[in-house]
Scaffold this motif. Sequence first.
Motif, PDB file in Angstrom:
ATOM      1  N   GLU A 135       4.792  -0.041   6.470  1.00  9.94           N
ATOM      2  CA  GLU A 135       5.040   0.983   5.445  1.00  9.94           C
ATOM      3  C   GLU A 135       6.522   1.059   5.089  1.00  9.94           C
ATOM      4  N   THR A 138       7.367  -2.124   2.952  1.00 15.01           N
ATOM      5  CA  THR A 138       6.758  -1.973   1.618  1.00 15.01           C
ATOM      6  C   THR A 138       7.452  -0.875   0.822  1.00 15.01           C
ATOM      7  N   SER A 161      -5.417  -5.520   8.647  1.00 17.21           N
ATOM      8  CA  SER A 161      -4.961  -4.134   8.780  1.00 17.21           C
ATOM      9  C   SER A 161      -3.555  -3.956   8.206  1.00 17.21           C
ATOM     10  N   ARG A 164      -3.892  -3.711   4.475  1.00 21.00           N
ATOM     11  CA  ARG A 164      -4.441  -2.398   4.102  1.00 21.00           C
ATOM     12  C   ARG A 164      -3.355  -1.319   4.147  1.00 21.00           C
ATOM     13  N   ARG A 165      -2.545  -1.340   5.185  1.00 21.78           N
ATOM     14  CA  ARG A 165      -1.492  -0.324   5.326  1.00 21.78           C
ATOM     15  C   ARG A 165      -0.422  -0.487   4.253  1.00 21.78           C
ATOM     16  N   HIS A 167      -0.814  -1.838   1.256  1.00 23.15           N
ATOM     17  CA  HIS A 167      -1.426  -1.525  -0.042  1.00 23.15           C
ATOM     18  C   HIS A 167      -1.505  -0.014  -0.284  1.00 23.15           C
ATOM     19  N   ALA A 168      -1.552   0.763   0.805  1.00 18.76           N
ATOM     20  CA  ALA A 168      -1.597   2.223   0.679  1.00 18.76           C
ATOM     21  C   ALA A 168      -0.253   2.789   0.217  1.00 18.76           C
ATOM     22  N   VAL A 169       0.831   2.036   0.433  1.00 14.50           N
ATOM     23  CA  VAL A 169       2.177   2.487   0.031  1.00 14.50           C
ATOM     24  C   VAL A 169       2.452   2.099  -1.427  1.00 14.50           C
ATOM     25  N   HIS A 170       2.119   0.853  -1.772  1.00 16.25           N
ATOM     26  CA  HIS A 170       2.293   0.340  -3.141  1.00 16.25           C
ATOM     27  C   HIS A 170       1.303  -0.807  -3.324  1.00 16.25           C
ATOM     28  N   PRO A 171       0.673  -0.904  -4.498  1.00 15.96           N
ATOM     29  CA  PRO A 171      -0.312  -1.981  -4.691  1.00 15.96           C
ATOM     30  C   PRO A 171       0.258  -3.361  -4.356  1.00 15.96           C
ATOM     31  N   THR A 193     -11.029  -8.355   2.842  1.00 15.18           N
ATOM     32  CA  THR A 193     -10.114  -7.205   2.682  1.00 15.18           C
ATOM     33  C   THR A 193      -9.388  -7.294   1.344  1.00 15.18           C
ATOM     34  N   LEU A 197      -9.795  -4.637  -1.919  1.00 19.23           N
ATOM     35  CA  LEU A 197      -8.649  -3.900  -2.463  1.00 19.23           C
ATOM     36  C   LEU A 197      -8.188  -4.413  -3.827  1.00 19.23           C
TER      37      LEU A 197
END
Length: 341
Positions: A135, A138, A161, A164-165, A167-171, A193, A197
Amino acid sequence: MAAVKRIKLGSQGFEVSAQGLGCMGMSGCYGPPKSESDMIALIHHAVDSGITFLDTSDIYGPHTNEILLGKALKGIRDRVQLATKFGAYFEGGKGNIRGDPAYVRTACEGSLKRLDIDCIDLYYQHRIDTQVPIEVTTGELKKLVEEGKIKYIGLSEASASTIRRAHAVHPITAVQLEWSLWSRDVEEDIIPTCRELGIGIVAYSPLGRGFFSLGSKLVENLSNDDFRKHLPRFQPENLEHNKKLFDRVNDIAQRKGCTSSQLALSWVHHLGDDVCPIPGTTKIDNLKQNIAALSVKLTSEEMAELESIAAFDNVKGERYMSDFATWKNSETPPLSSWKTA
């Protein structure tokens, strides 16, 4: 020659040629660096032929590949989608990884300068720093997007994983990974995955680092400074077994009237419109052959036949040497562990 189709990578609108050009081998790794003028001519030929997605990294050379690309892009920057990478570097003869914010920013500034451009189209974290929460890395890349220094963010050799983490901050627009008829482990959880997404997939070494061009003969022709000489799959104890895989692929290719490398590349092209292979080459004839692979059509029966030959356990040897960690299944610490200065 038919026009090279365009595909979208990710869900942010990034459009590239359906086949890219890996530029690493132009500046070493696979033998000595090649003639600068020849490589610029090859890049221009690729772009004129519709291959406009170019892939480099600051560790190739190191640095010299980006400088080469910078010279090649003069006058054609607007026709090219350029990807480069940061995070892996050599120090004291050893490979190192960094993903802390200060390093991310310094690396980006360095790449922009060497490439002599204002903005990088796709900026990958080349390898994952297992000491820095993804995070945090990113988050700094997101700032570079907001500042207009990069357009899209990518990851290379990241675990499901980690993807995934991030991508949750910025595509995340694209994940680069090794995917070919002899590297299929990513199909288990990383590819699903990415698809869940809406992340594009960039397949490097789609020809098995040249194995699907010449089979075991490839090894006989490698120079002493070609790092493939040290890869487990090219060692005598594994090569004899792996040669059988090449022979069976070659038999199908002859039946279809194409080369073994075109068949292997066509297989990657048939994996989906979200997949862009980036075969590297230093020869215009090979480039033309790779582009022609786009015209090789495979039936579902032929795909199944190739996949049964290239089953997961049908290749002997690891992808890399044991002392060359790929960080493929790397995890990073939780964000809560990160102490800001």
